[in-house]
Design an enzyme around this catalytic site. Structure first.
Site, short mmCIF file in Angstrom:
data_model
loop_
_atom_site.label_atom_id
_atom_site.label_comp_id
_atom_site.label_asym_id
_atom_site.label_seq_id
_atom_site.Cartn_x
_atom_site.Cartn_y
_atom_site.Cartn_z
N ASP A 69 -13.21 -46.44 -41.73
CA ASP A 69 -12.93 -45.04 -42.06
C ASP A 69 -14.23 -44.27 -41.86
O ASP A 69 -15.20 -44.45 -42.61
CB ASP A 69 -12.45 -44.94 -43.51
CG ASP A 69 -12.10 -43.51 -43.91
OD1 ASP A 69 -12.49 -42.57 -43.19
OD2 ASP A 69 -11.45 -43.34 -44.96
N SER A 152 -14.67 -30.74 -26.03
CA SER A 152 -13.71 -30.01 -25.21
C SER A 152 -14.18 -28.58 -24.97
O SER A 152 -15.18 -28.13 -25.54
CB SER A 152 -12.33 -29.98 -25.90
OG SER A 152 -12.29 -28.98 -26.91
N TYR A 164 -11.85 -25.61 -35.39
CA TYR A 164 -11.91 -26.51 -34.24
C TYR A 164 -13.09 -26.16 -33.35
O TYR A 164 -13.87 -27.03 -32.93
CB TYR A 164 -10.60 -26.43 -33.45
CG TYR A 164 -10.54 -27.33 -32.24
CD1 TYR A 164 -10.13 -28.65 -32.36
CD2 TYR A 164 -10.90 -26.86 -30.97
CE1 TYR A 164 -10.07 -29.48 -31.24
CE2 TYR A 164 -10.84 -27.68 -29.86
CZ TYR A 164 -10.42 -28.99 -30.00
OH TYR A 164 -10.37 -29.82 -28.89
N LYS A 168 -16.48 -28.54 -32.33
CA LYS A 168 -16.80 -28.94 -30.96
C LYS A 168 -18.15 -28.39 -30.52
O LYS A 168 -18.94 -29.09 -29.87
CB LYS A 168 -15.69 -28.49 -30.00
CG LYS A 168 -14.35 -29.18 -30.25
CD LYS A 168 -14.48 -30.69 -30.22
CE LYS A 168 -13.15 -31.38 -30.44
NZ LYS A 168 -13.27 -32.87 -30.51
#
Length: 285
Positions: A69, A152, A164, A168
């Site tokens: 984990d 990305s 998000y 990134k």
């Protein structure tokens, strides 16, 4: 680079991590496959660390499953202690573990989405730092180490909202800064912008409404393509020339002569989604 390469690919029960692990294994590496999924049915999507490791074995590599984990630093430290006991070094580290919270792709402003999207800062951004931290001493013992943060175009354009995008952008900058620290040890660090991938999740989505997604599905890369690119970078005698950079998988793949599993060269999304970032060369200790 030695033929008996040792790699760690985090978050490799399925998706991009699985594809990368399979490609490295097929190239002959010993690949430590990490993830939380022990048994089929533990997750909504198929795949386990053991299944990925078994497929690596079948392809000619050596798969080592490690249930880990990546939100638990003690488990991550134990992972790299195991690598040290069994090999004494690490040649390739792929920081790919990433949580996908419910509501990530929901339409609307960020304040109308779940606050739990911040979990991506933990398993995604923070986990890349922690794995690199514990893997660093082993990477410095390699004759040609490589660290890859999977990322990305969301690090530069609006994609799924600010949580998000921030995550990134963070791993992109982290690769740049880690490259400074690793340079004296001949360890290259890059962030790899992957294209649309035909993962288990996306395959299910495309299959549910094929008439809607037929055209976009046709442009998808296999998850293994990213692994082939990473393998080519790791083997390249001038890999340090790319250290500290954000690379687009389709573009660096074309430069290195890498093709996808169908023999095609994926197209870059740069014209639609934008350029990679350029960082200052200044170093302030």
């Amino acid at each position: 680079m030695t033929d008996n390469r040792v790699a760690v690919v985090t978050g490799a029960s399925r998706g991009a991590g699985k594809g990368i692990a399979l490609a490295l294994g097929e190239a002959g590496a010993t690949v430590y496959v990490t993830g939380r999924t022990r048994s089929p049915g533990d997750a909504d999507l198929p795949g386990t660390v053991f299944a990925t490791a078994e497929e690596i074995d079948a392809r000619g590599g050596t798969g080592v499953p490690v249930v880990c984990d990546h939100s638990d630093d003690a488990q991550v430290e134990a992972l790299f202690r195991q690598v040290e006991r069994e090999h004494g070094r690490l040649d390739i580290l792929v920081n790919n573990a990433f949580t996908i919270p419910d509501g990530l792709t929901r339409k609307g402003p960020f304040w109308e989405k779940p606050l739990g999207l911040q979990d991506m800062f933990d398993v995604g951004m923070r986990s890349a730092y922690v794995s690199s931290y514990y893997g660093a001493p082993l990477l410095t013992r390699s004759d040609s180490g490589l660290v890859v943060n999977t990322s990305s175009f969301g690090g530069r354009c609006y994609m799924h909202g600010p949580a998000y995008g921030a995550g990134k952008a963070a791993v992109d900058k982290m690769a740049h800064d880690m490259a400074v620290d690793f340079k004296p040890f001949d360890v290259a660090v890059i962030s790899l912008w992957m294209g649309l991938l035909m993962t288990e999740r996306n395959a299910a989505l495309f299959g549910a409404v094929p008439e809607r997604y037929q055209s976009i599905a046709a442009t998808a890369e296999s998850p293994e393509f990213s692994g082939r690119v990473i393998d080519a970078l790791a083997r390249h005698p001038d890999r340090m020339n790319w250290s500290g950079q954000v690379l687009i998988g389709a573009e660096i793949g074309a430069e290195l002569g890498v093709v996808d599993i169908d023999g095609k060269k994926p197209a870059s999304h740069r014209p639609m989604l934008g350029d990679t970032p350029t960082y200052s060369t200044a170093v302030v200790d």
